[in-house]
Design a protein around this motif. Structure first.
Motif, PDB file in Angstrom:
ATOM      1  N   SER A  10      24.865  62.880   6.103  1.00 61.09           N
ATOM      2  CA  SER A  10      25.271  63.968   5.219  1.00 61.09           C
ATOM      3  C   SER A  10      24.069  64.656   4.599  1.00 61.09           C
ATOM      4  N   TYR A  11      24.213  65.960   4.383  1.00 58.92           N
ATOM      5  CA  TYR A  11      23.181  66.730   3.696  1.00 58.92           C
ATOM      6  C   TYR A  11      23.838  67.508   2.567  1.00 58.92           C
ATOM      7  N   ASN A  12      23.247  67.422   1.407  1.00 55.42           N
ATOM      8  CA  ASN A  12      23.778  68.107   0.228  1.00 55.42           C
ATOM      9  C   ASN A  12      23.051  69.445   0.083  1.00 55.42           C
ATOM     10  N   PRO A  13      23.683  70.560   0.460  1.00 56.75           N
ATOM     11  CA  PRO A  13      22.988  71.859   0.476  1.00 56.75           C
ATOM     12  C   PRO A  13      22.792  72.410  -0.938  1.00 56.75           C
ATOM     13  N   PRO A  14      21.875  73.349  -1.102  1.00 52.99           N
ATOM     14  CA  PRO A  14      21.652  73.942  -2.433  1.00 52.99           C
ATOM     15  C   PRO A  14      22.814  74.814  -2.901  1.00 52.99           C
ATOM     16  N   THR A  15      23.585  75.358  -1.956  1.00 49.51           N
ATOM     17  CA  THR A  15      24.720  76.216  -2.320  1.00 49.51           C
ATOM     18  C   THR A  15      25.994  75.392  -2.412  1.00 49.51           C
ATOM     19  N   HIS A  16      26.695  75.508  -3.530  1.00 47.80           N
ATOM     20  CA  HIS A  16      27.970  74.805  -3.703  1.00 47.80           C
ATOM     21  C   HIS A  16      29.042  75.811  -4.084  1.00 47.80           C
ATOM     22  N   LEU A  17      30.235  75.616  -3.574  1.00 51.29           N
ATOM     23  CA  LEU A  17      31.360  76.504  -3.846  1.00 51.29           C
ATOM     24  C   LEU A  17      32.147  75.992  -5.044  1.00 51.29           C
ATOM     25  N   ASP A  18      32.308  76.832  -6.034  1.00 46.81           N
ATOM     26  CA  ASP A  18      33.021  76.458  -7.260  1.00 46.81           C
ATOM     27  C   ASP A  18      34.497  76.820  -7.119  1.00 46.81           C
ATOM     28  N   VAL A  19      35.348  75.803  -7.106  1.00 48.98           N
ATOM     29  CA  VAL A  19      36.797  76.031  -6.989  1.00 48.98           C
ATOM     30  C   VAL A  19      37.534  75.443  -8.188  1.00 48.98           C
ATOM     31  N   SER A  20      36.824  75.305  -9.298  1.00 42.66           N
ATOM     32  CA  SER A  20      37.406  74.677 -10.488  1.00 42.66           C
ATOM     33  C   SER A  20      38.581  75.470 -11.062  1.00 42.66           C
ATOM     34  N   LYS A  21      38.635  76.782 -10.774  1.00 42.52           N
ATOM     35  CA  LYS A  21      39.712  77.613 -11.319  1.00 42.52           C
ATOM     36  C   LYS A  21      40.813  77.900 -10.293  1.00 42.52           C
ATOM     37  N   VAL A  22      40.721  77.283  -9.121  1.00 41.83           N
ATOM     38  CA  VAL A  22      41.725  77.492  -8.082  1.00 41.83           C
ATOM     39  C   VAL A  22      42.901  76.552  -8.319  1.00 41.83           C
ATOM     40  N   GLY A  23      44.122  77.095  -8.246  1.00 42.95           N
ATOM     41  CA  GLY A  23      45.324  76.295  -8.479  1.00 42.95           C
ATOM     42  C   GLY A  23      45.657  75.387  -7.315  1.00 42.95           C
ATOM     43  N   ILE A  24      46.511  74.380  -7.589  1.00 36.97           N
ATOM     44  CA  ILE A  24      46.949  73.423  -6.577  1.00 36.97           C
ATOM     45  C   ILE A  24      48.374  73.752  -6.157  1.00 36.97           C
ATOM     46  N   ASP A  25      48.603  73.799  -4.867  1.00 34.15           N
ATOM     47  CA  ASP A  25      49.935  74.056  -4.321  1.00 34.15           C
ATOM     48  C   ASP A  25      50.798  72.807  -4.489  1.00 34.15           C
ATOM     49  N   ASN A  26      51.929  72.939  -5.149  1.00 34.35           N
ATOM     50  CA  ASN A  26      52.791  71.781  -5.424  1.00 34.35           C
ATOM     51  C   ASN A  26      53.380  71.170  -4.153  1.00 34.35           C
ATOM     52  N   LYS A  27      53.546  71.979  -3.112  1.00 36.36           N
ATOM     53  CA  LYS A  27      54.141  71.469  -1.877  1.00 36.36           C
ATOM     54  C   LYS A  27      53.147  70.676  -1.042  1.00 36.36           C
ATOM     55  N   THR A  28      51.925  71.177  -0.943  1.00 33.11           N
ATOM     56  CA  THR A  28      50.938  70.538  -0.061  1.00 33.11           C
ATOM     57  C   THR A  28      49.977  69.615  -0.794  1.00 33.11           C
ATOM     58  N   GLY A  29      49.818  69.807  -2.101  1.00 33.02           N
ATOM     59  CA  GLY A  29      48.846  69.022  -2.844  1.00 33.02           C
ATOM     60  C   GLY A  29      47.429  69.517  -2.644  1.00 33.02           C
ATOM     61  N   ASP A  30      47.260  70.585  -1.862  1.00 33.40           N
ATOM     62  CA  ASP A  30      45.940  71.149  -1.606  1.00 33.40           C
ATOM     63  C   ASP A  30      45.799  72.458  -2.395  1.00 33.40           C
ATOM     64  N   TYR A  31      44.625  73.058  -2.305  1.00 35.50           N
ATOM     65  CA  TYR A  31      44.391  74.307  -3.021  1.00 35.50           C
ATOM     66  C   TYR A  31      45.318  75.415  -2.505  1.00 35.50           C
ATOM     67  N   LYS A  32      45.702  76.337  -3.402  1.00 32.52           N
ATOM     68  CA  LYS A  32      46.498  77.486  -3.004  1.00 32.52           C
ATOM     69  C   LYS A  32      45.645  78.388  -2.112  1.00 32.52           C
ATOM     70  N   PRO A  33      46.088  78.657  -0.878  1.00 34.86           N
ATOM     71  CA  PRO A  33      45.255  79.385   0.097  1.00 34.86           C
ATOM     72  C   PRO A  33      44.723  80.720  -0.400  1.00 34.86           C
ATOM     73  N   GLY A  34      45.590  81.540  -0.992  1.00 33.31           N
ATOM     74  CA  GLY A  34      45.153  82.860  -1.450  1.00 33.31           C
ATOM     75  C   GLY A  34      44.088  82.781  -2.513  1.00 33.31           C
ATOM     76  N   GLU A  35      44.307  81.927  -3.510  1.00 36.04           N
ATOM     77  CA  GLU A  35      43.328  81.764  -4.588  1.00 36.04           C
ATOM     78  C   GLU A  35      42.034  81.153  -4.062  1.00 36.04           C
ATOM     79  N   LEU A  36      42.170  80.228  -3.115  1.00 33.98           N
ATOM     80  CA  LEU A  36      40.986  79.563  -2.565  1.00 33.98           C
ATOM     81  C   LEU A  36      40.086  80.559  -1.844  1.00 33.98           C
ATOM     82  N   GLN A  37      40.678  81.382  -0.988  1.00 33.06           N
ATOM     83  CA  GLN A  37      39.867  82.334  -0.230  1.00 33.06           C
ATOM     84  C   GLN A  37      39.218  83.359  -1.157  1.00 33.06           C
ATOM     85  N   ALA A  38      39.947  83.770  -2.192  1.00 38.58           N
ATOM     86  CA  ALA A  38      39.380  84.737  -3.132  1.00 38.58           C
ATOM     87  C   ALA A  38      38.190  84.146  -3.879  1.00 38.58           C
ATOM     88  N   ALA A  39      38.221  82.848  -4.135  1.00 39.37           N
ATOM     89  CA  ALA A  39      37.158  82.192  -4.892  1.00 39.37           C
ATOM     90  C   ALA A  39      35.898  81.969  -4.059  1.00 39.37           C
TER      91      ALA A  39
END
Length: 522
Positions: free
Chosen positions: A188-217
């Motif tokens: 594994s390599y930890n790159p200098p660029t990190h994606l901040d998704v702290s404000k992205v909501g969680i989809d109640n059906k999938t338990g994963d990030y909401k696709p629309g909000e995730l892509q916008a972020a």
């Protein structure tokens, strides 16, 4: 004739014996990506074809073709798949795509055994399909296979509301395949660029990030430029790199910044997608950018790099993504994972990710283990669904939390038939410590590759005030030492150990929840 690896033979035998002992069971076989599930299904199909018609179903045409190819030549194998352009229903063995066959189930002959590949996908579709087939043969056997025996939320497949399995009957561990050279390691390599998704909501059906909000972020021009620069620099010495993104637009924008890249998404025309994948396998495409299309059923052993630009809360997505780069290939020493989203830190080593019971408002639903067949079931269950064992009245279950440490992608841990967890050992360090009894002891700290903290510690109480304890640990010291004799004092013992006077085991075994080794392998 089928040529099975030793672990594949063991899985086949365990499955056959399990169904003899528990004829009403619907067992799951867990085999890591690259472990040869197609060959195992071929062996099981060959065996059960003596008893009746076999139907093997999966959800990708590539897997249909791959499974059919593994079948022995002397068997008449039919294929039912719109993607392949064949719709055959003559036995004794039929390999089909679930999307193609589910609406044409009445055309099938009576099925004796149903084999489901990639059972973590499309649980509802399989439930409906099994119900229809059992209208014709209520005794139809169901066997499922997967590399990930949990759904997108991480819930055990046999604990879903409408399960297609009663639990795991055989499991091949990633550590075994790494040890024997059937998989390659991932660094594994930890790159200098990190994606901040702290404000992205969680989809109640999938338990994963909401696709629309995730892509916008994450699909931001400035971020994409930084990520692309990091990928080009970090993977400079790699030849075939997969790039998993958060959405179609994100894939297109990132691919535009990676020279010579190609994009494969769900809407990519079939012929174009096949041509791109073939070019990638042939080394003609360096960067293959995708969303979730290639997470399952995609086989490209040449892939030696993965840029994870797809934030996820799903253990299923994480394990399947890393599995894409673990197949061995000539000249491929290891594979490189560049984690832009912090998924390794959040979920830990990929071979230690495991499922859990459904979540309740108070945490995991309590579970218990059947003493007769060792199946994990809900605490409220009165009769084991596998063996029929009756349980005493329900009681609260214990919760065990597995702490995660470091940027370790694959740990190489192997759990044996006794439940002992065998950890690989890279180094052993020593120090002196005063025990609760007030005596000085030499402490051995066992370090596993890639972990920041020791995985185990061993005490040598050579100067304990109780003669029995001192004698016991002196005998243990003699077994582990390379220099004959018991040290006269703590300083002498520490000097011997630090100067290479102790054997370094290849692996140590721990009981769950314990830090003290109970067995060693040299």
């Amino acid at each position: 004739m089928l040529r099975l690896r030793p672990y594949q033979e063991q899985v086949v035998e365990l499955t056959k014996n399990h169904l003899i002992e528990y004829p009403n069971a619907m067992p799951t076989l867990v085999v890591p990506t690259g472990g040869g599930k197609s060959l195992i299904s071929a062996a099981l199909a060959t065996h059960y074809a003596k008893l009746g018609n076999i139907l093997i179903v999966t959800f990708r045409k590539e897997l249909v073709a791959q499974t059919a190819k593994e079948m022995p030549n002397h068997l008449n194998v039919s294929i039912f798949s719109a993607g392949i352009g064949r719709k055959e229903t003559k036995g004794p063995i039929i390999v089909a795509g679930i999307q193609s066959i589910r609406k044409h189930w009445q055309k099938l002959p009576t099925i004796h055994t149903l084999l489901i590949d990639e059972a973590h996908w499309g649980n509802a579709s399989y439930v409906e399909f099994i119900t229809k087939l059992r209208k014709v043969n209520c005794m139809m056997r169901v066997i499922s296979m997967t590399a990930t025996p949990f759904d997108g939320r991480g819930v055990h497949l046999h604990m879903l509301k409408a399960p297609i399995t009663t639990g795991v009957c055989a499991q091949v561990q990633m550590g075994e395949l790494l040890r024997d050279g059937f998989l390659c390691n991932v660094v594994s390599y930890n790159p200098p660029t990190h994606l901040d998704v702290s404000k992205v909501g969680i989809d109640n059906k999938t338990g994963d990030y909401k696709p629309g909000e995730l892509q916008a972020a994450v699909d931001v021009d400035e971020l994409n430029a930084k990520v692309a620069d990091d990928i080009i620099r970090i993977f400079a010495e790699r030849k075939s790199i997969l790039v998993f993104t958060s959405g179609v637009a994100h894939a297109d924008h990132l691919a535009a910044l990676l020279p010579g890249s190609k994009v494969v998404v769900g809407s990519t025309p079939k012929r174009e997608r096949d041509a791109i994948i073939q070019a990638f396998r042939a080394g003609q495409v360096r960067y293959l950018v995708a969303v979730d299309t290639l997470l399952v059923g995609f086989d490209a052993p040449c892939a030696d790099g993965l840029a994870m630009v797809r934030p996820t809360k799903s253990p299923l997505v994480y394990v399947q993504a890393v599995g894409r780069i673990m197949r061995p290939f000539p000249g491929k020493k290891d594979a490189l994972l560049c984690d832009f989203v912090g998924v390794v830190d959040e979920m830990g080593p990929v071979d230690e990710v495991c499922g859990h019971p459904p979540r309740t408002s108070e945490g995991d639903a309590p579970t218990k283990v059947c003493d007769n067949c060792f199946t994990i079931v809900f605490c409220g269950t009165r009769v084991c669904p596998v063996c029929g064992e009756e349980f005493p009245p329900p009681r609260d279950g214990e919760r065990i939390y597995d702490p995660r440490t470091g940027q370790l992608v694959v740990s190489g841990v192997i759990t044996d038939e006794r439940g002992l967890r065998w950890y690989p050992v890279e180094d052993v360090t020593y120090n002196l410590r005063t025990t609760h009894a007030g005596s000085m002891a030499v402490v051995a700290n066992y370090h596993s590759p890639g972990r920041k903290t020791p995985i185990a510690e061993d005490y040598y109480n050579l100067w304990h005030h109780k003669q029995s304890v001192a004698a016991r640990d002196a005998a243990k010291w003699m077994k582990r030492c390379a220099i004959p004799g018991v040290p006269h004092n703590p300083q002498d013992a520490l000097a011997r150990a630090e100067l290479g006077g102790m054997k370094i085991p290849r692996m140590v075994a721990l009981k769950p929840g314990s830090r003290f080794p109970v067995a060693y392998r040299t």
